[in-house]
Design an enzyme around this catalytic site. Structure first.
Site, PDB file in Angstrom:
ATOM      1  N   GLY A 114       0.853  -1.179   0.000  1.00  0.00           N
ATOM      2  CA  GLY A 114       0.000   0.000   0.000  1.00  0.00           C
ATOM      3  C   GLY A 114       0.880   1.218   0.000  1.00  0.00           C
ATOM      4  O   GLY A 114       2.097   1.098  -0.096  1.00  0.00           O
ATOM      5  N   CYS A 115       0.275   2.407   0.109  1.00  0.00           N
ATOM      6  CA  CYS A 115       1.078   3.631   0.068  1.00  0.00           C
ATOM      7  C   CYS A 115       1.970   3.716   1.295  1.00  0.00           C
ATOM      8  O   CYS A 115       3.135   4.025   1.221  1.00  0.00           O
ATOM      9  CB  CYS A 115       0.172   4.844  -0.025  1.00  0.00           C
ATOM     10  SG  CYS A 115       1.063   6.401  -0.049  1.00  0.00           S
ATOM     11  N   GLN A 116       1.408   3.454   2.466  1.00  0.00           N
ATOM     12  CA  GLN A 116       2.199   3.624   3.679  1.00  0.00           C
ATOM     13  C   GLN A 116       2.441   2.332   4.447  1.00  0.00           C
ATOM     14  O   GLN A 116       3.300   2.275   5.303  1.00  0.00           O
ATOM     15  CB  GLN A 116       1.517   4.641   4.615  1.00  0.00           C
ATOM     16  CG  GLN A 116       1.514   6.039   4.035  1.00  0.00           C
ATOM     17  CD  GLN A 116       1.333   7.101   5.115  1.00  0.00           C
ATOM     18  OE1 GLN A 116       1.959   7.079   6.143  1.00  0.00           O
ATOM     19  NE2 GLN A 116       0.462   8.065   4.854  1.00  0.00           N
ATOM     20  N   SER A 117       1.633   1.310   4.166  1.00  0.00           N
ATOM     21  CA  SER A 117       1.856   0.076   4.918  1.00  0.00           C
ATOM     22  C   SER A 117       2.073  -1.107   3.992  1.00  0.00           C
ATOM     23  O   SER A 117       1.652  -1.100   2.845  1.00  0.00           O
ATOM     24  CB  SER A 117       0.678  -0.190   5.854  1.00  0.00           C
ATOM     25  OG  SER A 117      -0.518  -0.223   5.102  1.00  0.00           O
ATOM     26  N   GLN A 159      -7.447   5.365   2.435  1.00  0.00           N
ATOM     27  CA  GLN A 159      -6.199   4.678   2.078  1.00  0.00           C
ATOM     28  C   GLN A 159      -6.207   3.242   2.572  1.00  0.00           C
ATOM     29  O   GLN A 159      -5.871   2.302   1.863  1.00  0.00           O
ATOM     30  CB  GLN A 159      -5.017   5.382   2.736  1.00  0.00           C
ATOM     31  CG  GLN A 159      -4.389   6.455   1.890  1.00  0.00           C
ATOM     32  CD  GLN A 159      -3.042   6.864   2.486  1.00  0.00           C
ATOM     33  OE1 GLN A 159      -2.121   6.064   2.579  1.00  0.00           O
ATOM     34  NE2 GLN A 159      -2.945   8.092   2.922  1.00  0.00           N
TER      35      GLN A 159
END
Lengths: 143, 407
Positions: A52-55, A118
């Site tokens: 994902g974008c951050q995780s 998100q």
């Protein structure tokens, strides 16, 4: 074994007790993540990553007597909590059960509002990946 | 002078609301600041009474819109201390300003073998345009390192500078760390080698007194929306002689003098770089943001924000598991941090659940995050309307969150 929908109802009840306080709901989701069984280090490879974008999520699936057992881990605790919910519902089921599963609890809990867009996208990717595993095992079992 | 925060806050309608059942604490100002009512009203007023396409209009509305639009140019000139209005080019924002320089100055002046210097703490928008240009031209990108505190050492910069350096493009204030860079020295050193300097002023223009003539930078790009103004509007400053020597950016209306199928002649600066109908309404509304800043005074804003920064650092440092990222001596009001054994994304979401808006992630500075060996940080950034009580709320929540893993 309880059915997929019975487990979803259980989860719905648990979230209902938490009420509308987003803070305690998020803490609860994080706590759930701590209950995930340890992820095998040898499976922590790029082909098990859902990015994902951050995780990041690592997802591994194995077949045991016609049923699929999922193992997962994430670098963020909230995501770990989310995947633990999916594992609780889908792990130990037959490929057919997993493919037919309708995970209505997500919408009924209002998960989108709790975790934001998100992470909702991330959750959808995880479900998709779990179903892809089920599809792969199904064609293997039917071969 | 202590600011009248009750009054200042009352000018920003958005601040008066609850998020997740708690009063909103808005600490994501480095991403975008909130807008005072005057800006919101000016935008709406423009569409209600003045809307018309500017320049060459034969009617009253067009004339009025043109004059009001051009008034912003003069106000921006004054805001950054430029010599002439013609040196102010309106853009979509900082990113477009940098891309404009890469596409025009770069196209004309950067050749194979030339060098462009940037720093490790650049925003992606001050990295990627130069990578693209270097790839196209066969030029080289050199990177100034950053210390553990998040500072640039001028000695490192000097080592990279050479007669083959054509351009130095550095961030004035780091968006991820808040570091204020020694740009005056960087500019002087670069000029001594014959290189031009572009400043990314996205984060500095709202916090610091910026005087482009005193700094002697050749270009500076910044965005209105980080200075209490509207989104979708920014400024590229450039020295007249350089702008005049540069080829145009985009082709279209507004930027031409005369078009025939054989040959087109280009308009004078700044219009040469402003093809197409611009963002008239937002440019006009930006005046009110500039007035707001002027009324309070940059020095007063800076003093208040410095006070908030010191207070936040003091409060947060006592929390077990709090790890600051970027501890430069000269900083604007940005606190970037991690909580030991916790992912910034989780921290951000928990803060949000308690009504506190911060940014998490790599802040579009992945090379800088790599330098620190981290994926991202939690960033709280303060503006003129923030209060110590809000920082108390942050510290309280961070404390509660940190306790989960740092007992």
């Amino acid at each position: 074994m309880t059915s997929i929908n019975q487990v979803q109802e259980e989860i719905k009840d648990e979230f209902e007790i938490l009420g509308s306080d987003r803070e305690s709901t998020i803490y609860y989701i994080m706590e759930l993540g701590n209950g995930l069984p340890p992820f095998p280090e040898e499976a922590r490879t790029d082909d098990h990553i859902i990015k994902g974008c951050q995780s990041k999520v690592w997802l591994e699936a194995k077949e045991e007597e016609g049923k699929i057992v999922f193992l997962a881990d994430s670098n963020t605790d909230i995501t770990k909590g989310l995947i633990s919910l999916l594992i609780r519902i889908l792990s130990g089921r037959t490929p057919d059960e997993i493919l037919q599963a309708e995970l209505y609890f997500i919408e009924q809990i209002g998960m989108g509002n709790i975790i934001g867009s998100q992470r909702s996208n991330g959750l959808a990717s995880m479900i998709k990946q779990m179903k892809l595993y089920a599809l792969a095992f199904q064609s293997k079992l039917n071969a | 002078m202590a600011l009248d925060l009750t009054h200042i806050r009352s000018l920003f309608p958005i601040l008066d609301q609850e998020v997740n059942g708690k009063p909103l604490v808005y600490f994501d100002n480095a991403a975008t600041t909130q807008k005072p009512q005057s800006v919101i009203d000016a935008l709406s007023q423009y569409y209600q009474t003045d809307n018309s396409n500017i320049h060459r209009g034969a009617h009253t509305l067009a004339d009025r819109a043109t004059r009001t639009y051009e008034k912003t140019r003069e106000m921006v000139r004054e805001f950054i201390g430029a010599k002439e209005q013609e040196e102010i080019i309106f853009t979509k924002g900082t990113t477009e300003g940098i891309n404009l320089v890469a596409a025009t100055f770069g196209r004309k002046y950067i050749q194979a073998g030339d060098e462009i210097i940037i720093s490790t703490m650049e925003h992606h928008s001050n990295i990627v345009p130069w990578q693209m240009l270097c790839e196209e031209k066969g030029a080289h990108l050199k990177i100034i390192p950053v210390s553990d505190a998040g500072e640039i050492d001028l000695e490192d910069f000097k080592k990279l500078l050479s007669p083959t350096t054509k351009l130095v493009s550095v961030v004035h204030v780091s968006n991820a760390l808040g570091t204020i860079n020694p740009v005056k020295s960087i500019i002087d050193l670069a000029h001594a080698q014959g290189a031009k300097v572009l400043l990314d002023g996205a984060q500095s223009t709202s916090h610091l007194e910026v005087d482009v003539q005193a700094l002697d930078c050749d270009f500076m790009a910044f965005s209105a929306h980080k200075i209490y103004g509207p989104t979708g509007m920014g400024v590229l400053y450039g020295k007249r002689e350089i702008l005049e020597s540069m080829p145009p950016y985009q082709g279209g209306g507004e930027m031409i003098k005369e078009v025939t199928f054989e040959k087109t002649t280009y308009n004078e600066i700044p219009f040469k770089f402003e093809a197409g109908t611009p963002n008239i309404g937002d440019v006009i509304a930006f005046q009110k943001a500039l007035e707001f800043v002027k009324e309070i005074g940059k020095a007063n804003i800076k003093a208040h924000e410095d006070d908030l920064l010191a207070y936040a650092v003091e409060k947060l440092s006592h929390i077990k598991g709090f790890v600051p990222i970027g501890t430069a001596k000269e900083k604007v009001s940005v606190v970037s941090f991690l909580i030991k054994d916790m992912h910034p994304f989780d921290v951000g979401m928990m803060l949000d659940a308690s009504g506190i808006a911060v940014r998490t992630g790599h802040h579009c500075t992945q090379p800088l995050m790599n330098r620190f060996g981290i994926e991202g940080t939690v960033r709280a950034s303060f503006a003129v309307y923030n209060t110590k009580e809000e920082i108390d709320r942050l510290a309280e929540s961070v404390h509660k969150i940190a306790k989960i893993k740092n007992k």
